[in-house]
Structures are given as C-alpha cells and as structure tokens.
Design a protein around this motif. Sequence first.
Motif, short mmCIF file in Angstrom:
data_model
loop_
_atom_site.label_atom_id
_atom_site.label_comp_id
_atom_site.label_asym_id
_atom_site.label_seq_id
_atom_site.Cartn_x
_atom_site.Cartn_y
_atom_site.Cartn_z
N ASP A 158 52.57 108.28 -30.33
CA ASP A 158 54.03 108.44 -30.38
C ASP A 158 54.47 109.18 -31.66
O ASP A 158 55.65 109.17 -31.99
CB ASP A 158 54.72 107.08 -30.27
CG ASP A 158 54.31 106.12 -31.37
OD1 ASP A 158 53.27 106.37 -32.04
OD2 ASP A 158 55.00 105.11 -31.57
N HIS A 159 53.55 109.80 -32.36
CA HIS A 159 53.89 110.62 -33.52
C HIS A 159 53.52 112.08 -33.25
O HIS A 159 52.73 112.68 -33.96
CB HIS A 159 53.17 110.10 -34.78
CG HIS A 159 53.86 108.93 -35.41
ND1 HIS A 159 53.34 108.24 -36.47
CD2 HIS A 159 55.04 108.34 -35.12
CE1 HIS A 159 54.17 107.26 -36.81
NE2 HIS A 159 55.20 107.29 -36.00
N GLY A 173 55.22 114.75 -33.64
CA GLY A 173 55.62 115.69 -34.69
C GLY A 173 54.50 115.87 -35.71
O GLY A 173 54.23 116.97 -36.18
N THR A 174 53.84 114.77 -36.06
CA THR A 174 52.74 114.82 -37.01
C THR A 174 51.58 115.64 -36.46
O THR A 174 50.85 116.29 -37.20
CB THR A 174 52.27 113.38 -37.33
OG1 THR A 174 53.41 112.63 -37.73
CG2 THR A 174 51.24 113.36 -38.44
N GLY A 187 51.82 118.24 -34.94
CA GLY A 187 52.19 119.66 -34.95
C GLY A 187 51.29 120.52 -35.81
O GLY A 187 51.23 121.74 -35.62
N VAL A 188 50.57 119.91 -36.76
CA VAL A 188 49.65 120.71 -37.59
C VAL A 188 48.56 121.37 -36.75
O VAL A 188 47.94 122.33 -37.18
CB VAL A 188 48.98 119.88 -38.72
CG1 VAL A 188 49.99 119.45 -39.77
CG2 VAL A 188 48.25 118.68 -38.14
N ARG A 198 48.91 123.29 -34.45
CA ARG A 198 49.27 124.70 -34.25
C ARG A 198 48.68 125.58 -35.35
O ARG A 198 48.27 126.70 -35.12
CB ARG A 198 50.79 124.89 -34.24
CG ARG A 198 51.45 124.46 -32.95
CD ARG A 198 52.85 125.02 -32.86
NE ARG A 198 52.88 126.43 -32.52
CZ ARG A 198 53.87 127.25 -32.87
NH1 ARG A 198 54.88 126.82 -33.58
NH2 ARG A 198 53.82 128.51 -32.52
N GLN A 199 48.70 125.05 -36.59
CA GLN A 199 48.05 125.79 -37.67
C GLN A 199 46.56 125.92 -37.42
O GLN A 199 45.96 126.97 -37.66
CB GLN A 199 48.21 125.05 -39.00
CG GLN A 199 49.57 125.06 -39.61
CD GLN A 199 49.51 124.35 -40.96
OE1 GLN A 199 48.80 124.76 -41.85
NE2 GLN A 199 50.25 123.26 -41.10
N VAL A 221 58.50 104.75 -45.06
CA VAL A 221 59.06 105.39 -43.87
C VAL A 221 58.43 104.80 -42.59
O VAL A 221 59.08 104.72 -41.54
CB VAL A 221 58.89 106.93 -43.97
CG1 VAL A 221 57.43 107.34 -43.95
CG2 VAL A 221 59.67 107.66 -42.90
N MET A 222 57.17 104.37 -42.69
CA MET A 222 56.51 103.73 -41.55
C MET A 222 57.15 102.38 -41.24
O MET A 222 57.24 101.96 -40.08
CB MET A 222 55.02 103.52 -41.84
CG MET A 222 54.21 104.78 -41.99
SD MET A 222 53.78 105.55 -40.42
CE MET A 222 52.54 104.42 -39.78
N THR A 245 46.63 110.95 -46.51
CA THR A 245 47.20 111.42 -45.26
C THR A 245 46.85 112.89 -45.06
O THR A 245 46.12 113.48 -45.86
CB THR A 245 48.72 111.24 -45.29
OG1 THR A 245 49.18 111.87 -46.49
CG2 THR A 245 49.10 109.77 -45.33
N ILE A 246 47.40 113.48 -44.03
CA ILE A 246 47.09 114.86 -43.69
C ILE A 246 47.35 115.83 -44.86
O ILE A 246 46.47 116.62 -45.20
CB ILE A 246 47.84 115.26 -42.40
CG1 ILE A 246 47.15 114.57 -41.20
CG2 ILE A 246 47.87 116.76 -42.21
CD1 ILE A 246 47.88 114.75 -39.88
N PRO A 247 48.53 115.78 -45.51
CA PRO A 247 48.74 116.76 -46.59
C PRO A 247 47.78 116.58 -47.77
O PRO A 247 47.42 117.56 -48.42
CB PRO A 247 50.18 116.54 -47.03
CG PRO A 247 50.67 115.37 -46.29
CD PRO A 247 49.76 115.07 -45.17
#
Lengths: 155, 410
Positions: B50-51, B53-54, B56-57, B59-60, B202-203, B330-332
Amino acid sequence: MKITILYGTETGNAEMLAEDIQSEIEGDHEVEISNLEDFAPADFDADCFYLLVCSTYGDGDLPASAQPFADAMAAEKPDLAAIHFAIFGLGDSEYDETFNHGPKKLAELMIAHGAHQVGERVAHDASGSDMAEDLAFPWAETVIAEVSEKLGEAA
Amino acid sequence: MSGKIAIVGAGPSGCYLAQALLKKAPDLQVDLIDQLPVPYGLVRYGVAADHQGTKGVARQFARVFERQGARFFGNVAIGRDVTLDDLRAAYDAVVLAAGLSTDRRLAVPGDDLPGVYGAGRLTRALFEHPDAEELPDLGAHPVIVGNGNVAIDLLRLLAKAPEELDGSDLGEGPSRWLAQSGIKTITITGRSPAARAKFDAVMVKELAKLSDVRIEVVGAGDSDDPAELKTLEALTAIHGHGDGAKRIIFRFGLTPKAVEGEGQVQAVRFDTESGEEVIPCTSVLTAIGFEAAPGLPRDALVAEAADAEEGRLAPGLFAAGWFRRGPRGTIPENRADAQALASVILDDFSADPTRMGGQVFDGLDNIVDYSGWSRIDAAETGAAPEGRCRTKLATRETMLGVAGARETTK
C-alpha cells in the motif's frame, strides 16, 4: 532564454524529472542544470530564469539535497528581488497532511528573499496515476512563455 | 573508462549503484545479477503493497537498463549457478548488494515455537515472493515484537480494512487472507522507551487514517530531545484514535525474555522496569532486523574486509547497501551509500579487456534478461483487477514462462 534547472532530491526522482525537463526544453533554450546542494545563493543571476524541481521527504520536510541550500539562504540572506523562478513539486498524497510541503517551503524561502514566482506551483502525486513528466513538460512550457512575456522577450 | 562490473543483487542498492557508476563512466558494462527472475528486490518485495508512491523509484531503475545500458541477469544464483570466484575472474569488479533477508531471531527460550514468525517471512508471503512460505493463521491476538518501520508496516497491513488496500498491488490470496484473519487485538512492543523507538514519525501518523481500529498508546513517557519529541508527538496524536473493531496497543520498555506455550505460542514473557510481565497472545511476529541469507559467506567476507566502512572487501570485491552496513537505512540512504561506493570503486579501477564478463553465464538455462522482465511487468500490470495496480506472478515457473526465451546478451 537562459534557464537554470535546480533540483532538490532525496531518492533521485526529482533529479530524474529535472533531467527530463532539461532534455525537453534544451532544443529551444540555453539550459543548465544543478543539484541544489551544489548551488550557492550567490550564484543567482538576474538574466536567468530558474525552474525549481523539488520533492518532499519524511514529515513534510525539504529533501536532503535542498537542505544545505536552505541553510545557506538563511545564513546569507541574499536579495533576490531581480530573480524569477517557477516551481514544480513532487509528493505522495498517501501522506496527505504534508503533501508537497517540501516545494512549498522552498517557494516560500525564495519569496521571503524577494524572488518572484511565475505561475502556480504544480504538484505531482506519486500515488496518483499521472507520470510526473506529463505534468511537468506543459508546466515548463507555460511558465517559460509567461516569463518571456513578462520580461518582454520573444519566446 | 571501459571495463566490466558485476553487481550481485538487483535491489535498490544494486540499481542505485549501477546508476551512479554509469553516470560517472557511461562506457562501463554493468551487469546486475539476481537470484530472482525479476529485479528491484525490496522495492518489489519489501516496500509495503500500500506504499506505491515509494515504489516509484523503480522508474529510475528501469532507466538504468533502458537508457544507461546496464544488463539484467535474472534467475542466476551466485554460489549455486556460478561461484563467486568464477564471477570475480570474469569481471574487473564485483559488488555484493544481495541485501539481508533472513529474519533475526529473538534468541530467547521458545523463539522456535510454532506461532513465532519473522517479519521477512510474513512480508514475503504477503507480497508473493516466489520463495515465500504459506501465510500462517495468526489467531485473534498477535503480538508484534519490534519498533522499526517494518513493524509498523506489518501492523498497518494487518489492521487495514479491505477497501483501504485499494490502489495497492496486494494479491488476491493475501487480500483474502487479511480479510479473513479474524484479528481482534494487535499488541506492538518495543524494548526502548517510546522516545527512542526507531520508526519514523510519519509512519506512525499514517496509522491515524485507519478506519477500523481503536488505538491505545500505553506509557509513551517524555523527552527533552527534539527528534525524540517528534516521535512522541506522533504517538500521542494517535492515542485514542478510532472506535473500530481491531484494537491496537502500543507498549514500550518491554524486553522479551521467553516465548511460552505448549506446542504453540500462548504468551510472551517480558522484562520491564517494574518486573516481569506476561502478555497472552496467539502468535508472535518478530520485526527485529535481518541477517544474511545462506549462499554468500557475508559475515566472513565482512569480517575479513580490507575496509568494510568504505565497502572494500578484497581486491576487486566490494559490498553495498544492507549487505555492507546491516539492515538499517531507507531507500534514500542506500542511494547516498551507492553514490559514495561508486567513487570508491572507480577511484582505483583498472580494466582487463580479456575478462569474459557476461559470457560467464553462457550455458545457464532460464536466465531472464531485461526484456524478459519487461514482459513479466507488462503481464502483471495488464492483469490488475479492479482496485489493484498489479497482479504479481507468484511462482518462478509462471515468471519464466512469461519471460520467454532469453535474447542474446551481446
């Protein structure tokens, strides 16, 4: 027109979009691109139009690569009265309370130092169905036309 | 600069590394190898369904293959199909970015009782990893042990009402399993005080959107530290949220001492500041970190590393992401890590044109290349039912069938 694209990114999505915008418009304009973390407030040039691309991270925060720029702006308090910019935001409406707060903060920071915002701040939603570039390319075209008119230049 | 670099693991760390390497040196041949027929690792199987948007990476990462010229060798296990030594002989540099996928155990008596499940085991099953075990019956009162973002992901998914999963890519089987779980209470416990819980504020805030829960935060305590206050404020804000059917209880300062039960989990015994406490439960879900999966001798490699901090394991051998640093970040953070490692690798890189590169995989059956993955991706998004953005192919057989024959890699 001289255009500089400045991006603030955390995961690289804003960087990718900034590069896409560069490819899209560099046929018609003189375009440079820079990560905000490599850009100093003293680098602003009144002959140049600035396209800002910025994401949101964490709890509505500026992305990591915009943070040093924000700190430098706060420290140097540059006078940006001659600077025109437009801004495109990336966010995720899954976090609706803080949706697109990063670019909002960046725009406010620019305006607080006297810069003039051209056009509306457009926001892409990572949880939506649009591709970011499908919103960003028309946005870039619109704001470039608007600033050309404003500055009395042929587009 | 030319040369051949193999990256073992096509998850976010491996993909960000390939992106950074090819940005600095576009003429490199960078090959991403994954034991699964599909790329993107935890973006596909770890980031919650359900995330989106996360996710979306991805695509990169697709661009790394489509525009930057990286190649994908899926369904190839290093250590089984090709030895690490042979891989190192074939490439000028090899980077291990295989992540950490084995659940760390509680290491208390009873941690192997039926009814104790690791978060990785559960999320792999929920997100239809082809090697996943069955989704188990958690009973009405699961306890989650752990206070990181993985624990919150599990909590949120278990607490969601079916319609709250609209737009996700949660599969039909897992969706039915969740809808029929019969969960009445979820207790989530952490060893630390609330102020030092590892999850992002935020979680926690996101939990305030859940429609069918009632949330209690017990003993959140206080703090003077601004970062800690952010977590505390988020917790305070969700306390008392909702009047739905599922009760969620946050507890802090509980150190697991034993899992108890006769042939099946019945309770967890904790040490607390005020003595022992026993919390009855029907299952225990551990989200306390990950370790290396068998296959690559990760711990030995890191222990003998020339400079583990920089990512150098041995001449021409490097480590990236969780495989190097441990299961944090995390991802970043993995992006920043990959960019730093790309510089380290290229700083003293020398290419030997006689190395065979991807030919080392010649003769292996059923390699999935990027075009094979593209066919899987198209089949999955094309088959998405109402309310879902994708239907994952859940077995290697179906993936290989859709991927079809391997195209030439030269």
